[in-house]
Design an enzyme around this catalytic site. Structure first.
Site, PDB file in Angstrom:
ATOM      1  N   HIS A 221      -4.399  -4.526 -93.165  1.00  0.00           N
ATOM      2  CA  HIS A 221      -4.228  -5.031 -91.810  1.00  0.00           C
ATOM      3  C   HIS A 221      -3.681  -6.441 -91.879  1.00  0.00           C
ATOM      4  O   HIS A 221      -4.025  -7.182 -92.794  1.00  0.00           O
ATOM      5  CB  HIS A 221      -5.568  -5.021 -91.061  1.00  0.00           C
ATOM      6  CG  HIS A 221      -5.393  -5.099 -89.587  1.00  0.00           C
ATOM      7  ND1 HIS A 221      -5.209  -6.288 -88.937  1.00  0.00           N
ATOM      8  CD2 HIS A 221      -5.331  -4.137 -88.649  1.00  0.00           C
ATOM      9  CE1 HIS A 221      -5.050  -6.055 -87.654  1.00  0.00           C
ATOM     10  NE2 HIS A 221      -5.112  -4.754 -87.452  1.00  0.00           N
TER      11      HIS A 221
ATOM     12  N   ASP B 217      -7.340   2.972 -87.764  1.00  0.00           N
ATOM     13  CA  ASP B 217      -6.603   4.232 -87.716  1.00  0.00           C
ATOM     14  C   ASP B 217      -7.037   5.215 -88.788  1.00  0.00           C
ATOM     15  O   ASP B 217      -6.709   6.393 -88.728  1.00  0.00           O
ATOM     16  CB  ASP B 217      -5.098   3.969 -87.880  1.00  0.00           C
ATOM     17  CG  ASP B 217      -4.536   3.341 -86.640  1.00  0.00           C
ATOM     18  OD1 ASP B 217      -5.023   3.684 -85.553  1.00  0.00           O
ATOM     19  OD2 ASP B 217      -3.643   2.489 -86.756  1.00  0.00           O
TER      20      ASP B 217
END
Ligand code: ACO
Length: 429
Positions: free
Chosen positions: A307, A364
């Site tokens: 991320h 996700d």
């Protein structure tokens, strides 16, 4: 006395103001740098650049903290509803009882979309990706409701526009899915709440009864809350930048949907599931795929890992991991893909490559498995993300417009050819 920092350029000293956020974040204010010094800053990908001040979402990537308007995401995911969280994000405070009732009812009675919009669906290919349809239909709202109103002048018109968008996007998304199945479209039923209505429009068929499962409704509510805002990410920055030209809210959100579609952003949830399926099809050798992800010549990445800002853990992934187990247990789903996902996580978290680069599972990684368990088809995953992110986009657009921020227009450092004369075609080598 307010803080400043000194920079020295070509031997000359300049004082630049320091801006400090309420959670202690510090920034050097360079808004007058070019006028003062003739220099601009360069930060491709905005890794060190604050594009705005904002009072909506606080995120500490190192500590794994995410707050909406000061409220920890863990508390909202456990106790709030998606529409209540949407109100909080957009208007700044949790609604009282009557505000919440009005908000829910104002959204509930705007869930129908114009019949002429239905006809647009006929023009798409049968296998059109729902994100393309969603972006196009969100943008088309600007043609059905063309008035561009200044949010600082007409608060009521703005409220109308916001409720309309939140109400209609689930209808459009569910219709995009039904259309791709060649099934008749379901009109919203206003006896249902927001999440129930969406599930009804997605799954009900004229040939059998359908009632939304409360376990699924609860999981969906959580997922939407966890996705509702994430400060200045790629799609939100897109919404703010597009909206800064004073284009309509619908067009700004449509730009955000397009940006979210990319596999490095919201498209990752679809890619995660496709990756898990590919590993399964290949015989389930997780180690092989971890090695592929580490091989710089391979180009394969572990989707759902890493991320831009979370360099410790993604707090949303923690909540979703628990929700995922609950949903699968309560629905009695035994998904081999989940076993692959767990093994992948276990191996990657111990591997030096991932540890050194601080690559952890992001939101996700697990959301796709829940979506699959509740019957959402893979190509709808990113559209689900868009439904969740909508209040964040609206809140950020609203904040930017209310603060009368200027049109966004970055500078560049030109690195191309310097001036040269045109060469006639017959003289070119
Ligand atoms: N698998 C393997 N290696 C990775 C991965 C991954 N998923 N993510 C990053 N790396 C490596 C990079 O190759 C790079 O290695 P290097 O330093 O040896 O060159 C290093 O880790 C840093 O990666 P960057 O791409 O520079 O990090 P950045 O902050 O720019 O990208 C991103 C973050 C885009 C999320 C990246 O981690 C990625 O592509 N992940 C997979 C896609 C994904 O899951 N996206 C969803 C993000 S969450 C969201 O949008 C809701």
């Amino acid at each position: 006395m307010s803080k400043t920092v000194e920079i020295i350029i070509e031997g000359k000293s300049y004082q630049l103001p320091v801006i400090e956020g309420t959670e202690g974040e510090k920034a050097i204010d360079i808004s007058n740098l070019r006028d003062m010094t003739g220099y601009v800053t360069l930060d491709v990908g905005y890794k060190n650049t604050g594009a705005t001040t904002s009072a909506i979402t606080f995120l500490d990537g190192e500590a794994g903290i995410l707050h909406y308007r000061g409220y920890p995401i863990e508390q909202l995911a456990e106790k709030s509803s998606f529409l209540e969280t949407a109100y909080l994000l957009i208007f700044g405070e949790l609604p009282n009882k009557s505000q919440l009732e009005k908000w829910e009812s104002d959204i509930r009675r705007r869930t129908l979309v114009n019949e002429d919009m239905r006809k647009i669906f006929d023009g798409f290919p049968v296998n059109a990706h729902p994100m393309g349809v969603l972006a196009a239909l969100a943008s088309s709202l600007a043609t059905f409701y063309p008035a561009v109103i200044d949010p600082n002048r007409d608060v009521d018109a703005n409220y109308l526009r916001i409720t309309r968008l939140i109400a209609k996007l689930p209808t459009i998304a569910a219709w995009a899915h039904k259309n791709s199945q060649g099934h008749p479209l379901n009109y919203p039923k206003n006896k249902y709440n927001y999440c129930e209505n969406f599930l009804y429009m997605m799954f009900a068929l004229p040939v059998e009864d359908y009632e939304p499962d409360p376990v699924v409704v609860d999981a969906l509510n959580k997922l939407l809350i966890l996705h509702a805002d994430h400060e200045q990410n790629c799609s939100t920055s897109t919404v703010r930048l597009a909206g800064s030209s004073h284009v309509s809210l619908y067009s700004s959100v449509s730009a955000g949907i397009s940006s979210l579609w990319g596999p490095l952003h919201g498209g990752a949830n679809q890619e995660v599931l496709e990756m898990l399926e590919a590993i399964q099809k290949d015989g389930g050798n997780v180690e092989k795929f971890v090695e592929k992800a580490k091989d710089k010549n391979d180009g394969f990445r572990l989707m759902g890992f890493g991320h831009r800002v979370y360099k410790n853990f993604d707090p949303r992934a923690k909540i979703i991991k628990v929700a995922c187990d609950n949903v699968l247990n309560r629905l009695g789903v035994n998904d081999p893909l989940l076993e692959i996902a767990k093994k992948l996580e276990e191996i990657a978290l111990k591997d030096d490559y991932f540890v050194e680069r601080k690559l952890y599972p992001n939101v996700d990684f697990y959301s796709g498995i829940i979506y699959k368990a509740i019957g959402i088809p893979t190509d709808m995953f990113t559209a689900m993300f868009a439904l969740g992110r909508l209040p964040g986009w609206i809140a950020q657009w609203y904040e930017m417009r209310k603060e009368k921020q200027p049109i966004g227009r970055p500078r560049q450092i030109y690195t191309g050819a310097t001036q040269r004369d045109y060469v006639a075609l017959d003289k070119r080598g």
